[in-house]
Design an enzyme around this catalytic site. Structure first.
Site, PDB file in Angstrom:
ATOM      1  N   CYS A 197       0.860  -1.181   0.000  1.00  0.00           N
ATOM      2  CA  CYS A 197       0.000   0.000   0.000  1.00  0.00           C
ATOM      3  C   CYS A 197       0.900   1.235   0.000  1.00  0.00           C
ATOM      4  O   CYS A 197       1.588   1.509   0.983  1.00  0.00           O
ATOM      5  CB  CYS A 197      -0.909   0.002   1.226  1.00  0.00           C
ATOM      6  SG  CYS A 197      -1.968   1.451   1.282  1.00  0.00           S
ATOM      7  N   CYS A 253      -4.848   6.059  -4.462  1.00  0.00           N
ATOM      8  CA  CYS A 253      -4.156   4.772  -4.316  1.00  0.00           C
ATOM      9  C   CYS A 253      -2.723   4.994  -4.796  1.00  0.00           C
ATOM     10  O   CYS A 253      -2.493   5.293  -5.976  1.00  0.00           O
ATOM     11  CB  CYS A 253      -4.856   3.698  -5.149  1.00  0.00           C
ATOM     12  SG  CYS A 253      -4.017   2.105  -5.099  1.00  0.00           S
TER      13      CYS A 253
END
Ligand SMILES: N[C@@H](CCC[C@H](N)C(=O)O)C(=O)O
Length: 322
Positions: free
Chosen positions: A110, A261
């Site tokens: 992430c 993201c």
């Protein structure tokens, strides 16, 4: 802002599937975000909080929990088998980012989470890091090196790769992607940043706005472990002062549409640069609903091209589970 929240501790499911999970009552947490990609953060220096996937989902629930796109547990690498492997390769990787998506599923990586994770370690007094200094951490996507910058953090995300390299080089696409609001399926290109992404280019910002991401787009064929899907509009002109600009929305695996993201921004820059061909720049600005992140390609010490992701990190609040 730094305030105390009282949130009911999630209960283990009635079917007993999480009976090994310790009670979370009294557990300290923080809430943070990177360009609107938000996380529940828990410091676990003794590896004493086994948080089940069901509990992650409850904590990340926006109505019944704290709310977040994912949960990040900060745990010393020495406590986890995957962390011990990384420590053997680099003893500096003392802290491990144990990341889960909002539905409780694991992801390898992430990008926004890494910046928020390091900011959290600093805020908790677990590491000291001045401007210009770097920190090495462990993740399921390998070791990552992070530099503290004036505006946030810059992360060496490591090398990118095409998930279907033959199709990527011969046809410049490897999937057809359909989503609500788009009349016909569009070509996609699948890129791994440790975790999987499929990138789709759209011609107009109005088309991007009309794309509905409340349901997962259908990707055919889909990478074996599922995929995050990025819809991207290149700026006109694409390059200004040596920097390429793109605007992106994303549907994340295990979450839904998010405001940003980081790994998706890297994958989007990889795909658009590939499609743009020779002469495309190495520096990219990626506009997402929650802000702006930077992506830069550089020759990595592994002999492969690496991707650097830069952007802000914010801790919004801290509290205790009631
Ligand atoms: N938002 C993250 C990516 C989180 C993981 C993703 N949903 C997956 O399942 O791979 C980022 O900033 O990179």
């Amino acid at each position: 802002m730094d305030e105390t929240l009282a949130v009911p501790a999630p209960q283990p499911p009635a079917d007993g599937s999480a009976t090994s999970a310790s009670t979370l009552s009294g557990l300290a947490f923080s809430k943070g975000h990177g360009t609107g990609n938000d996380f529940v953060l828990i410091a676990d220096p003794e590896d004493s909080h086994l948080i089940s996937p069901e509990q992650v989902a409850q904590l990340c629930d926006r109505h019944l929990g704290i709310g977040g796109d994912g949960l990040i547990r900060a745990v010393p690498s020495r406590f986890l088998p995957e962390g011990r492997d990384l420590l053997a390769a680099d003893p500096a990787a003392e802290w491990f980012m144990d990341y889960r998506n909002g539905d409780g599923s694991l992801s390898e990586m992430c990008g926004n989470g890494v910046r928020v994770f390091v900011h959290f370690l600093i805020a908790q007094g677990l590491v000291q890091l001045g401007a210009g200094e770097s920190l090495t951490i462990g993740t399921r996507g390998g070791i990552k090196k992070i530099v503290r910058t004036d505006g946030g953090y810059a992360v060496d995300m490591g090398p990118w790769e095409f998930i279907f390299p033959e199709e990527a080089t011969s046809k410049a696409m490897d999937a057809l992607v359909s989503a609500e609001g788009l009349e016909v399926a569009r070509p996609g290109l699948s890129v791994s940043m440790g975790n999987p992404h499929t990138v789709v280019a759209l011609a107009e910002l109005s088309e991007l706005a009309a794309t509905q991401l409340f349901k997962a787009p259908v990707v055919d064929p889909k990478p074996v472990n599922g995929t995050n899907v990025e819809f991207v509009v290149p700026a006109e002109p694409l390059v200004h002062d040596g920097v390429g600009t793109i605007t992106m929305r994303v549907h994340e695996r295990g979450v839904g549409e998010t405001q940003s993201c980081g790994t998706g921004a890297c994958a989007a820059a990889v795909a658009i640069r590939h499609w743009a061909g020779a002469g495309a720049p190495d520096a990219w600005q990626v506009n997402v609903p929650g802000g702006v992140v930077g992506v830069t390609f550089f020759p990595g010490d592994s002999g492969r091209e690496h991707v650097e992701l830069s952007g802000p990190a914010v801790i919004v609040a801290s509290g205790t589970l009631s």
